[in-house]
Write a protein that holds these residues in place. Structure first.
Motif, PDB file in Angstrom:
ATOM      1  N   THR A 175       0.828  -1.207   0.000  1.00 34.50           N
ATOM      2  CA  THR A 175       0.000   0.000   0.000  1.00 34.50           C
ATOM      3  C   THR A 175       0.859   1.252   0.000  1.00 34.50           C
ATOM      4  N   ASP A 230      -3.639  10.357  -1.213  1.00 34.21           N
ATOM      5  CA  ASP A 230      -2.996   9.058  -1.212  1.00 34.21           C
ATOM      6  C   ASP A 230      -1.481   9.156  -1.080  1.00 34.21           C
ATOM      7  N   SER A 282      -3.541  -5.377   0.851  1.00 33.49           N
ATOM      8  CA  SER A 282      -3.760  -4.141   0.104  1.00 33.49           C
ATOM      9  C   SER A 282      -5.063  -4.185  -0.674  1.00 33.49           C
ATOM     10  N   ARG A 324      -6.493   4.112  -7.660  1.00 33.14           N
ATOM     11  CA  ARG A 324      -6.831   2.910  -6.904  1.00 33.14           C
ATOM     12  C   ARG A 324      -7.340   1.776  -7.789  1.00 33.14           C
ATOM     13  N   GLN A 329      -0.395   9.809   4.210  1.00 36.18           N
ATOM     14  CA  GLN A 329      -0.870   8.567   4.808  1.00 36.18           C
ATOM     15  C   GLN A 329      -0.217   8.316   6.166  1.00 36.18           C
ATOM     16  N   ILE A 379      -7.464  -1.160   0.143  1.00 32.38           N
ATOM     17  CA  ILE A 379      -7.794  -0.201  -0.913  1.00 32.38           C
ATOM     18  C   ILE A 379      -9.190  -0.464  -1.452  1.00 32.38           C
ATOM     19  N   SER A 404      -5.304  -0.788   5.063  1.00 29.16           N
ATOM     20  CA  SER A 404      -4.433  -1.954   4.957  1.00 29.16           C
ATOM     21  C   SER A 404      -3.841  -2.320   6.318  1.00 29.16           C
ATOM     22  N   PRO A 438      -5.495   4.963   2.275  1.00 31.12           N
ATOM     23  CA  PRO A 438      -5.489   3.511   2.095  1.00 31.12           C
ATOM     24  C   PRO A 438      -4.583   2.781   3.078  1.00 31.12           C
TER      25      PRO A 438
END
Length: 412
Positions: A59, A202, A107, A67, A207, A111, A340, A336
């Motif tokens: 990820t 993203d 992932s 995505r 993240q 996602i 994950s 994401p």
């Protein structure tokens, strides 16, 4: 239901088959590749460990990419891994195939859950995640008997060829049916960041910042403990059924189907409940699982009670899954990596629960001990969830700027 959700559910079904099917094939695979039971067991444990690590690494490595593209690539990786398993002439290549297939697991669900909820209105987010995870729960019910049936008739390699075909169909379905606006990378926070990977929600730096949230860590802890409790009990159910309840070994297969049926129903019911009042639904499901496991330990000698309680274990055990995923991603502002990480937390919990359950048996506490160990772990998870709910209060995190809304206009 959007067709794209069905495509994601098909992908999760294929990945679930890969995870669960090996349990019924292990003796055949071990004999065919001339390895010991312990070595063959690494085809299961190696897969699980790869899921826990790969969910974070993959990820992070794909941060900022669309995505839908990532999901399609992950399923392609899944196809390669299972194809290698199907043709592997020796144990090292078989293990490599399992590792490659496992890299996509965490992932995909992390996602994919974000893409799934993007295809529906915000108030249906948890139900959308539940639809995607329905493939995994159905695979849990059918995986072991499917693998055993195909393997018995045509050999264990045929099973992996069949799973490879499922993966090819899932990859095509995702490419065709998941809308581009739902599978796009998140929009930039501001116009000055437009067009840059760093400016996207993203982006890796963004993240990682999401993990500053205490609510994210509390939810991950609740996930690990809840899963750990359920899996700690599940790992030794065959021993409980045969050594305590008095069922024969041939009964275990249909008893596990009863358990899997509980997973399927719990997943869908939990998704609906979480959309109404997420924290209350999570507290109720964890409390229900705690009581169920403790009662199971007390009544394990009764065949009738055991059948009812194994169903309830599956029902309460998976009822929390959709809500936990949407909760961690909301508090992480939709990144994401947090989704994950939730998959990684569940696998870490699985490993912890299985180890503690086995330890309890090894020190002479009996074959009901994993049920009590599981109840204790889930009780801790319940306490963590209650603390998290109390701290979050009535406010819900704002996710409107992260594309977690039903917004087809954002495609442009």
């Amino acid at each position: 239901m959007p067709a794209g959700l069905g495509a994601l559910a098909l992908g999760s079904f294929g990945i679930g088959l890969t995870e669960f099917v090996i349990a019924g094939l292990l003796p055949q695979v071990g004999r065919s590749l001339a390895v010991s039971e312990a070595a063959a067991g690494w085809l299961i444990s190696g897969y699980a460990l790869t899921v826990a690590v790969g969910a974070i690494v993959v990820t992070a490595a794909t941060a900022g990419l669309p995505r839908k593209t990532v999901l399609t690539g992950l399923v392609a990786l899944f196809v390669v891994g299972n194809l290698l398993s199907a043709i592997a002439p020796n144990y090292p290549l078989m293990l490599l195939g399992r590792v490659i297939a496992a890299l996509c697991h965490g992932s995909f669900f992390g996602i994919g859950s974000l893409v799934a909820r993007r295809m529906v209105a915000p108030e249906r987010a948890s139900r959308a995640v539940a639809v995607m995870f329905a493939g995994l729960t159905v695979a849990n019910v059918l995986g072991v008997p499917f693998g055993a049936l195909v393997g018995e008739r045509w050999g264990w390699r045929a099973t992996f060829w069949a799973i490879t075909c499922v993966g090819v169909v899932a990859a095509v379905a995702i490419a065709v049916l998941v809308p581009g606006w739902a599978g796009a990378a998140n929009r930039p926070h501001s116009s000055k960041d437009s067009g840059t990977a760093i400016g996207r929600a993203d982006g890796l730096r963004t993240q990682l910042r999401a993990f500053r949230s205490g609510q994210v860590w509390l939810t991950l802890a609740a996930t690990a403990l809840g899963y750990g409790g359920m899996f700690g009990a599940f790992s030794y159910l065959a021993y409980t059924f045969t050594r305590v309840t008095g069922f024969s070994s041939t009964d275990v297969a249909w008893l596990l189907v009863v358990y899997g049926s509980g997973l399927v129903i719990g997943n869908m019911v939990g998704g609906r409940a979480a959309d109404r009042n997420r924290d209350l639904a999570l507290i109720a499901s964890l409390a229900g699982l705690t009581v169920t496991l403790a009662t199971f330990g007390l009544l394990a000698a009764s065949p009738t009670a055991s059948v009812v309680l194994v169903f309830l274990t599956g029902l309460f055990g998976f009822a929390s899954v959709p809500g936990l995923i949407t909760r961690v991603t909301d508090h992480a502002r939709g990144v994401p990596l947090a989704a994950s990480a939730n998959v990684s937390a569940s696998n870490i919990g699985n490993a912890l629960g299985a180890w503690l359950g086995g330890f309890a048996i090894s020190v002479g506490l009996g074959y009901t001990a994993p049920l009590y160990v599981g109840a204790a772990l889930v009780l801790l998870g319940l306490a963590v969830m209650m603390i998290a709910a109390r701290r979050s209060g009535r406010s819900e995190p704002d996710t409107t700027d992260l594309g977690l809304v039903h917004d087809r206009a954002s495609a442009g």
